[in-house]
Write an enzyme that holds these catalytic residues in place. Structure first.
Site, PDB file in Angstrom:
ATOM      1  N   GLY A 224      11.718  13.353 -29.128  1.00 29.45           N
ATOM      2  CA  GLY A 224      12.296  13.468 -30.312  1.00 29.45           C
ATOM      3  C   GLY A 224      11.696  14.845 -31.071  1.00 29.45           C
ATOM      4  O   GLY A 224      12.311  15.023 -32.221  1.00 29.45           O
ATOM      5  N   CYS A 225      10.998  15.696 -30.468  1.00 27.85           N
ATOM      6  CA  CYS A 225      10.533  16.844 -31.097  1.00 27.85           C
ATOM      7  C   CYS A 225      11.463  17.838 -30.556  1.00 27.85           C
ATOM      8  O   CYS A 225      12.009  18.269 -29.599  1.00 27.85           O
ATOM      9  CB  CYS A 225       9.295  17.155 -30.779  1.00 27.85           C
ATOM     10  N   MET A 226      11.725  18.879 -31.566  1.00 27.91           N
ATOM     11  CA  MET A 226      12.617  19.966 -31.272  1.00 27.91           C
ATOM     12  C   MET A 226      11.737  21.020 -30.558  1.00 27.91           C
ATOM     13  O   MET A 226      12.289  21.908 -29.817  1.00 27.91           O
ATOM     14  CB  MET A 226      13.122  20.586 -32.785  1.00 27.91           C
TER      15      MET A 226
END
Length: 100
Positions: A3-5
């Site tokens: 979910g993290c860029m």
């Protein structure tokens, strides 16, 4: 952390002398994410697993106004980090309950 860029590394473990409490460490290749992680570490590291599980991070983020300054993508990453922290807390609670 999904979910993290950015690249995000997050680890947690029970505190040896107080196994119902968890300490967290983490890092990222992005300064803003590193700051968000520092906030999560400050909130959760050293806390009881039960308290971590019960804490409403979304409400806290709204209360301090951080939701107005962090993009939706970063909030998704923050939610991913929080989900990982809650998963650590669940693991500790399961182990504690298995001992009982």
């Amino acid at each position: 952390v999904s979910g993290c860029m950015s690249e995000v590394y997050l680890a947690g473990r029970p505190i040896a002398s107080q196994p119902d409490r968890i300490e967290f460490v983490g890092d990222s290749n992005n300064d803003l994410v590193r700051g968000l992680m520092a906030l999560l570490q400050h909130l959760f590291s050293g806390q009881r697993a039960e308290d971590i599980r019960a804490f409403d991070l979304e409400a806290f983020i709204r209360k301090i106004g951080l939701d107005k300054f962090v993009t939706l993508q970063r909030r998704n990453g923050l939610a991913g980090m929080a989900k990982r922290i809650h998963a650590f807390a669940e693991e500790v609670l399961k182990k504690e309950n298995a001992k009982s």
